[in-house]
Scaffold this active site. Structure first.
Site, PDB file in Angstrom:
ATOM      1  N   CYS A  36       0.823  -1.220   0.000  1.00 19.34           N
ATOM      2  CA  CYS A  36       0.000   0.000   0.000  1.00 19.34           C
ATOM      3  C   CYS A  36       0.853   1.264   0.000  1.00 19.34           C
ATOM      4  O   CYS A  36       0.303   2.376  -0.120  1.00 19.34           O
ATOM      5  CB  CYS A  36      -0.900   0.064   1.230  1.00 19.34           C
ATOM      6  SG  CYS A  36      -1.879  -1.394   1.528  1.00 19.34           S
TER       7      CYS A  36
ATOM      8  N   HIS B  22     -10.314  -3.540   4.652  1.00 17.76           N
ATOM      9  CA  HIS B  22     -11.029  -4.516   3.825  1.00 17.76           C
ATOM     10  C   HIS B  22     -12.468  -4.661   4.332  1.00 17.76           C
ATOM     11  O   HIS B  22     -13.072  -5.719   4.140  1.00 17.76           O
ATOM     12  CB  HIS B  22     -10.322  -5.870   3.880  1.00 17.76           C
ATOM     13  CG  HIS B  22      -9.063  -5.953   3.076  1.00 17.76           C
ATOM     14  ND1 HIS B  22      -8.439  -7.141   2.785  1.00 17.76           N
ATOM     15  CD2 HIS B  22      -8.324  -4.991   2.468  1.00 17.76           C
ATOM     16  CE1 HIS B  22      -7.348  -6.900   2.055  1.00 17.76           C
ATOM     17  NE2 HIS B  22      -7.247  -5.613   1.861  1.00 17.76           N
TER      18      HIS B  22
ATOM     19  N   HIS C  39      -6.235   1.951   5.290  1.00 24.35           N
ATOM     20  CA  HIS C  39      -6.756   1.051   4.265  1.00 24.35           C
ATOM     21  C   HIS C  39      -7.456  -0.112   4.951  1.00 24.35           C
ATOM     22  O   HIS C  39      -6.843  -0.841   5.726  1.00 24.35           O
ATOM     23  CB  HIS C  39      -5.603   0.541   3.398  1.00 24.35           C
ATOM     24  CG  HIS C  39      -6.011  -0.555   2.463  1.00 24.35           C
ATOM     25  ND1 HIS C  39      -7.142  -0.486   1.689  1.00 24.35           N
ATOM     26  CD2 HIS C  39      -5.442  -1.758   2.172  1.00 24.35           C
ATOM     27  CE1 HIS C  39      -7.248  -1.595   0.973  1.00 24.35           C
ATOM     28  NE2 HIS C  39      -6.247  -2.382   1.250  1.00 24.35           N
TER      29      HIS C  39
ATOM     30  N   HIS D 266     -12.553  -5.084  -2.966  1.00 27.31           N
ATOM     31  CA  HIS D 266     -11.309  -5.017  -2.226  1.00 27.31           C
ATOM     32  C   HIS D 266     -11.458  -4.271  -0.898  1.00 27.31           C
ATOM     33  O   HIS D 266     -11.232  -4.839   0.167  1.00 27.31           O
ATOM     34  CB  HIS D 266     -10.270  -4.348  -3.140  1.00 27.31           C
ATOM     35  CG  HIS D 266      -8.900  -4.203  -2.555  1.00 27.31           C
ATOM     36  ND1 HIS D 266      -7.768  -4.113  -3.316  1.00 27.31           N
ATOM     37  CD2 HIS D 266      -8.472  -4.096  -1.281  1.00 27.31           C
ATOM     38  CE1 HIS D 266      -6.704  -3.992  -2.533  1.00 27.31           C
ATOM     39  NE2 HIS D 266      -7.112  -3.969  -1.301  1.00 27.31           N
TER      40      HIS D 266
ATOM     41  N   GLU E 241     -27.456  12.007   8.907  1.00 27.12           N
ATOM     42  CA  GLU E 241     -26.727  12.904   9.801  1.00 27.12           C
ATOM     43  C   GLU E 241     -25.227  12.599   9.802  1.00 27.12           C
ATOM     44  O   GLU E 241     -24.390  13.491   9.894  1.00 27.12           O
ATOM     45  CB  GLU E 241     -27.282  12.773  11.225  1.00 27.12           C
ATOM     46  CG  GLU E 241     -26.607  13.654  12.262  1.00 27.12           C
ATOM     47  CD  GLU E 241     -26.938  15.133  12.117  1.00 27.12           C
ATOM     48  OE1 GLU E 241     -27.841  15.476  11.298  1.00 27.12           O
ATOM     49  OE2 GLU E 241     -26.319  15.968  12.802  1.00 27.12           O
TER      50      GLU E 241
END
Lengths: 232, 232, 232, 232
Positions: A92, A111, A109, A195, A138
């Site tokens: 990443c 999943h 990140h 992903h 809201e």
């Protein structure tokens, strides 16, 4: 003088301050594990602190990480200041850097299954990014208006999160992630089909809070779909 | 010299090292209980450490186990080195051994509801194992390519997990489990219809991570079914 | 000599042994709160230890209880040995006693949403108890064959849990609970429509494990209903 | 003599008593975070203790709050006795005060997804508040009969929770919240469409228990809807 990454450089990650980035990443990932965001070594987190980028390694149990597991990169030169030899750097990394290039202080990140389901419920739009859109919740107020803008979205603003297509290698997502960031300059998140999601923020606090708000909205949107309630 | 199982042989299970198998099994099972995998004394876990097999006992509250509760077996001779007299050996023992015979370092058996639902959603295929198949999910990358192969499945690989039929006695599953292992030599897991799953890996870390990734995929697949989203 | 309930009789509930009934009830209820079984002061738990019945009070936050909150009753005389003046005795008391009269060592009452949903999915059978029936689930093996019988149900046995109708006052359930116990002499549980469940067992361990196994089965059965999968 | 809010007035929030309002709010919010009620800095909690109102600040991670983060207001004069300069006062403050004006001792505001889904499942009733209605659930007994009335609702009583429409600014909800409180003088809660719920009670214990009971009922009602089971 730039540190030599072949050395351990333990001082970069050892601190008794719970708000030190190396400690924060461990604490955040323990929480993210409980939330189901980093199951089975998936997902990752990175914090930018001045010119240092702290990154969780690839392929480790995120809930068990220790500060000594952290990679540290020098942001201006993109060279590693610390590379724990037992670990592989996160795939990443270029995606986190894309967020930091746009002013982020932290990038998460996940999943999350809710994020993945949302990408399956929004059809592909050939030629450009697909986009998840919802309004009149809201919790949308939990998302910032955009980089350089003051304050958060309002209740009557439409939330729009672009969705890019997945690739075989995570690092190959970088180009389409950056394109989505350019076409949606106000977004703090990009969904990746089948992903997960990348969410960032000006600070650790804001990245985490935005990631939680988005996940809440995705879960609610999936439940709305099951109950035949429209998103718009 | 083989230890005498009629003795307590406490030294085999008492260690201050958190990574000692007897400590790891207790820690894993506390986590599995929170995940709903070993509810009501169901499920089990076994670790192979050199020639010693550590096995959680049958019929105990898995989240409350202590190292002293562990059975220890000598792998080459299949004789018990330690048999806590207050407990019964796990009926899963021959199934764990089948995984260790194929090079596993750890084998986890869960009653996960997502796994059970998957077995109910895939029709029986008379004459051979049924098989759960799914593709195009990033989390598939969390599963290894197979014994003796380097690396994990890719995003475009299809995940295939065989499903065997349940039997009255757990130990009677051994034959069909071994058959499924032969027909699917690359699999790290076998589903058992209306029962749960056996997942293994080269190490404790890999078995746990694969078990988590599979459970994530099963839960997602069940939610996809509810939302009429296809698996393939 | 029977203790005077107007006295505090602290000795009956104060012990450094974690397996003392007063400590166990507190620990169990903390766990049950996390499982969603005793939300909002609902539900309750009682343990019989020799001739003493330990009972959680009515209307308290079950996850915050302390041993000093416990009521203690003398089983043969049904007189209180300890009655904390700040609390009201549990309305479940006569129902717990009905289980103890049939040899139980522990009785758990939950408001589990899965249990309530099951009672809504099984139609009323006028004139007698309705009955939830399911078969061919491994987890059924977690339930005992019945009082005085050795061992647990097998995989091919049908699980049958009677459902009684709710009443305005909890204590008014006693008669129909006892009738259900007579008509289903092998049951270790009775569902109460739109209310929850009473589960008991020969020991604390068995009552808890049976309660968990049943809740697992109820949740699975509700998910099966959503996915159009039959129970029988 | 009223304290000067420009001073830190730490003594108002620092106490070793776990039942001190400043400690209680922190403990409650940690629990509410786990329940998914205050995700992403959403929601809030306020306690009235004698003439002091303790309020969690706006926009902070609710599970990480410390007593020093608390605002304290003088109830009779509505002036702040303590205003941590790093925080903004909660936009919920006038809504909390509306509950305290009606005798509440604690008011909880959650963004529970179950509450939001309920507001989406009940149609708007132009000209007056919409209203969620359900009956014949044991958990309804967890809700009080109304201000000044002794005891709780019974099993055969219908639970009615008014739903007001959301506004751009949270404080603008005050007028419609107060109207709903007048039209439903016995209610201890008001739902806000596409937003969440305000729940109060005579004490912290009662507000929390009522909030839990309502959330349980909302979740059950959503599941009933998925299974085509009627609410009335």
């Amino acid at each position: 003088m730039v540190a030599d990454a072949s050395k351990d450089n333990e001082a970069l990650v050892m601190s008794s301050d719970p708000d030190h980035p190396a400690n924060l990443i461990c604490e955040l990932c323990r929480n993210f594990y409980r939330l189901g965001w980093v199951t089975g070594t998936g997902g990752g987190t990175s914090i930018k602190h001045n010119d240092h980028i702290y990154i969780a390694p690839s392929g480790v149990q995120k809930e068990l990480m220790k500060p000594a597991d952290m990679f540290v990169m020098d942001f201006p030169t993109r060279s590693y200041l610390r590379k724990p030899p037992v670990h592989k750097p996160s795939q990443c990394t270029p995606l986190f850097l894309a967020a930091f290039d746009r002013g982020a202080g932290c990038c998460i990140h996940t999943h999350s299954q809710w994020a993945v389901l949302i990408t399956l419920l929004v059809e592909r739009d050939f030629g450009k990014e697909a986009c998840f859109e919802i309004q009149h919740l809201e919790q949308i107020k939990g998302i910032g208006k955009g980089r350089g803008k003051v304050g958060n979205l309002g209740y009557f603003d439409k939330l729009r999160i672009p969705i890019i297509e997945n690739t075989a290698q995570e690092e190959d997502l970088t180009e389409s992630l950056e394109k989505a960031m350019e076409r949606y300059p106000d977004t703090y998140a990009v969904l990746v089909r089948r992903h997960g999601i990348y969410v960032w923020g000006d600070s650790v606090h804001k990245a985490k809070a935005q990631c939680e708000s988005l996940d809440y909205i995705f879960q609610l949107a999936v439940e709305m779909k099951k109950l035949d309630l429209p998103w718009l």
